[in-house]
Motif scaffolding. Structure first.
Motif, PDB file in Angstrom:
ATOM      1  N   GLU A 147       0.858  -1.289   0.338  1.00  0.00           N
ATOM      2  CA  GLU A 147       0.707   0.014  -0.360  1.00  0.00           C
ATOM      3  C   GLU A 147       0.581   0.877  -0.382  1.00  0.00           C
ATOM      4  O   GLU A 147       1.847   1.699   0.638  1.00  0.00           O
ATOM      5  CB  GLU A 147      -0.632  -0.185   1.469  1.00  0.00           C
ATOM      6  CG  GLU A 147      -2.157  -0.945   1.548  1.00  0.00           C
ATOM      7  CD  GLU A 147      -2.919  -1.284   2.287  1.00  0.00           C
ATOM      8  OE1 GLU A 147      -2.784   0.144   3.420  1.00  0.00           O
ATOM      9  OE2 GLU A 147      -3.512  -1.821   2.336  1.00  0.00           O
ATOM     10  N   GLY A 148       0.466   2.669  -0.717  1.00  0.00           N
ATOM     11  CA  GLY A 148       1.271   3.539  -0.359  1.00  0.00           C
ATOM     12  C   GLY A 148       2.487   3.075  -1.957  1.00  0.00           C
ATOM     13  O   GLY A 148       3.065   4.352  -2.609  1.00  0.00           O
ATOM     14  N   VAL A 158       0.918   7.967 -12.617  1.00  0.00           N
ATOM     15  CA  VAL A 158      -0.209   7.498 -12.327  1.00  0.00           C
ATOM     16  C   VAL A 158      -1.680   7.168 -11.487  1.00  0.00           C
ATOM     17  O   VAL A 158      -2.343   7.561 -11.033  1.00  0.00           O
ATOM     18  CB  VAL A 158      -0.360   5.755 -13.428  1.00  0.00           C
ATOM     19  CG1 VAL A 158      -2.329   5.701 -12.929  1.00  0.00           C
ATOM     20  CG2 VAL A 158      -0.356   5.900 -14.325  1.00  0.00           C
ATOM     21  N   GLY A 159      -0.536   7.049 -10.257  1.00  0.00           N
ATOM     22  CA  GLY A 159      -0.796   7.276  -8.270  1.00  0.00           C
ATOM     23  C   GLY A 159      -0.932   6.395  -7.600  1.00  0.00           C
ATOM     24  O   GLY A 159       0.523   6.196  -7.633  1.00  0.00           O
ATOM     25  N   SER A 169      -4.527  -5.434  -7.219  1.00  0.00           N
ATOM     26  CA  SER A 169      -4.763  -4.828  -6.440  1.00  0.00           C
ATOM     27  C   SER A 169      -5.230  -3.664  -7.142  1.00  0.00           C
ATOM     28  O   SER A 169      -5.183  -3.358  -8.084  1.00  0.00           O
ATOM     29  CB  SER A 169      -2.969  -3.699  -6.168  1.00  0.00           C
ATOM     30  OG  SER A 169      -2.067  -5.299  -5.562  1.00  0.00           O
ATOM     31  N   ARG A 170      -5.473  -2.315  -6.141  1.00  0.00           N
ATOM     32  CA  ARG A 170      -6.028  -1.266  -6.566  1.00  0.00           C
ATOM     33  C   ARG A 170      -5.662   0.252  -6.560  1.00  0.00           C
ATOM     34  O   ARG A 170      -4.632   0.530  -5.565  1.00  0.00           O
ATOM     35  CB  ARG A 170      -7.475  -1.233  -5.477  1.00  0.00           C
ATOM     36  CG  ARG A 170      -8.600  -0.591  -5.746  1.00  0.00           C
ATOM     37  CD  ARG A 170      -9.662  -0.605  -5.132  1.00  0.00           C
ATOM     38  NE  ARG A 170     -10.675  -1.393  -5.477  1.00  0.00           N
ATOM     39  CZ  ARG A 170     -11.711  -1.611  -6.496  1.00  0.00           C
ATOM     40  NH1 ARG A 170     -11.353  -0.581  -7.022  1.00  0.00           N
ATOM     41  NH2 ARG A 170     -11.932  -2.328  -6.601  1.00  0.00           N
ATOM     42  N   VAL A 171      -5.525   0.945  -7.821  1.00  0.00           N
ATOM     43  CA  VAL A 171      -4.945   2.091  -7.721  1.00  0.00           C
ATOM     44  C   VAL A 171      -5.914   3.289  -7.525  1.00  0.00           C
ATOM     45  O   VAL A 171      -7.337   3.065  -7.987  1.00  0.00           O
ATOM     46  CB  VAL A 171      -4.539   1.997  -8.759  1.00  0.00           C
ATOM     47  CG1 VAL A 171      -3.470   2.968  -9.243  1.00  0.00           C
ATOM     48  CG2 VAL A 171      -3.170   0.493  -8.964  1.00  0.00           C
ATOM     49  N   VAL A 228       5.805   9.164  -0.480  1.00  0.00           N
ATOM     50  CA  VAL A 228       5.415   8.409  -1.668  1.00  0.00           C
ATOM     51  C   VAL A 228       5.993   7.810  -2.789  1.00  0.00           C
ATOM     52  O   VAL A 228       6.112   7.594  -3.226  1.00  0.00           O
ATOM     53  CB  VAL A 228       4.012   8.384  -1.401  1.00  0.00           C
ATOM     54  CG1 VAL A 228       2.808   7.706  -2.172  1.00  0.00           C
ATOM     55  CG2 VAL A 228       3.018   8.605   0.103  1.00  0.00           C
ATOM     56  N   PHE A 229       5.831   9.284  -3.178  1.00  0.00           N
ATOM     57  CA  PHE A 229       6.178   9.458  -4.331  1.00  0.00           C
ATOM     58  C   PHE A 229       7.321   9.881  -4.951  1.00  0.00           C
ATOM     59  O   PHE A 229       8.326  10.674  -3.991  1.00  0.00           O
ATOM     60  CB  PHE A 229       5.380   9.923  -5.559  1.00  0.00           C
ATOM     61  CG  PHE A 229       3.883   9.463  -4.950  1.00  0.00           C
ATOM     62  CD1 PHE A 229       3.789   9.203  -6.432  1.00  0.00           C
ATOM     63  CD2 PHE A 229       3.035  10.301  -4.897  1.00  0.00           C
ATOM     64  CE1 PHE A 229       2.613   8.385  -7.016  1.00  0.00           C
ATOM     65  CE2 PHE A 229       1.672  10.247  -4.585  1.00  0.00           C
ATOM     66  CZ  PHE A 229       1.040   9.392  -5.700  1.00  0.00           C
ATOM     67  N   PRO A 230       8.663   8.817  -5.181  1.00  0.00           N
ATOM     68  CA  PRO A 230       9.578   9.660  -5.320  1.00  0.00           C
ATOM     69  C   PRO A 230       9.896  10.940  -6.098  1.00  0.00           C
ATOM     70  O   PRO A 230       9.826  11.670  -6.867  1.00  0.00           O
ATOM     71  CB  PRO A 230      10.203   8.472  -6.021  1.00  0.00           C
ATOM     72  CG  PRO A 230       9.632   7.450  -6.320  1.00  0.00           C
ATOM     73  CD  PRO A 230       8.366   7.594  -6.169  1.00  0.00           C
TER      74      PRO A 230
END
Length: 291
Positions: A147-148, A158-159, A169-171, A228-230
């Motif tokens: 998750e994350g 994208v997400g 998995s859900r995005v 979370v995001f690089p």
């Protein structure tokens, strides 16, 4: 009746007469030249009748030949038509495979931070709720998805993963109204928050002061804040800026860099220390693409 039919020469005399006439005819044909000439004229005279007599058979042979040729052509035409149809179907599949191969190459060649491992995922389903921008991919817990985890395509973010199943998995897409991502302007490093606008491929920048140095066409990249995001991945491009002094903040909208309305293949990222064994490290990419 029997007496009437019994009249005339007997069969023996008839046979003798026929034989005698035959011998005389053969002798005359061999010895008398004029008889041969007469026979030639008679043959020429009778030949049209022979052609007429032979015509029905010739017509039947010609019709049979034409019918056979037509049937052969029809069968051959059907065979060739079927072959062309099959070849066109194969060509269509090859065209699709070629396009998908090019998409995968672009995805694997997408710029990724040094040391990041990656894995290709494929779209399985799209959430049919118009107020929720979520998709399902074909990677889950058995692939070490968490998750994350950030999800990208070959053009940008994208997400992130919000729910992990065993095999899928859900995005949550960045365009979802509940999603927000810290970004910075690549031109001047001004930091802002880009939230989902509830419209696919559209973002809204939140709490932007009227004096902020923003311009249409500015590239938004992930800032790395929030862990979370690089840092440094494309998020979107500023599309419009409305500065209304009667309101406390400017209204700024951006177009997502990722093509959220045409997702097919996606890229999952892991840091080296937590990457699964079947993920691709940077030095494996060339080998995998060639395979």
């Amino acid at each position: 009746m029997n007496k009437v039919f019994a009249r005339g020469p007997s069969l023996f005399y008839r046979l003798c007469i026929v034989l005698t006439l035959s011998v005389i005819g053969m002798v005359m044909d061999a010895k008398v030249e004029s008889v041969s000439t007469a026979r030639t004229y008679l043959t020429s005279l009778v030949s049209p009748l022979q052609y007429v007599a032979d015509m029905p058979g010739a017509i039947l042979d010609w019709s049979a030949s034409r019918f056979t040729s037509r049937q052969t052509l029809l069968v051959e035409n059907e065979r060739l038509t079927n072959k062309i149809t099959l070849m066109n179907e194969k060509l269509q599949r090859f065209t699709v495979l070629k396009q998908e191969n090019e998409n995968l190459r672009r995805l694997l060649d997408a710029p990724v931070q040094s040391g990041m491992h990656r894995m290709i995922a494929e779209l399985m389903a799209v959430d049919n709720n118009p107020y929720s921008h979520q998709i399902v991919i074909n990677k889950g817990a058995i692939h070490d998805v968490y998750e994350g985890q950030p999800v990208l395509d070959d053009t940008g973010i994208v997400g992130q993963i919000v729910e992990v199943g065993t095999t899928n998995s859900r995005v949550l897409l960045i365009s979802d109204i509940t999603h927000a991502i810290p970004v910075r302007i690549s031109r001047n490093n001004v930091s802002v928050i880009a939230g989902g606008a509830g419209v696919v491929t559209e973002l809204s920048l939140e709490h932007v002061a009227h004096s902020a140095d923003l311009q249409e066409g500015d590239l938004l990249v992930s800032s790395g804040l929030g862990k979370v995001f690089p840092e440094g991945y494309p998020v979107g491009v500023i599309e419009s800026i409305v500065r209304d002094e009667s309101k406390p903040f400017s209204k700024v909208t951006a177009q997502t860099s990722a093509q959220l309305d045409r997702i097919k293949y996606l890229l999952l990222l892991w840091p080296p220390e937590s990457a699964p064994a079947d993920s691709l490290s940077p030095d494996q990419l060339g080998q995998k693409v060639d395979e």
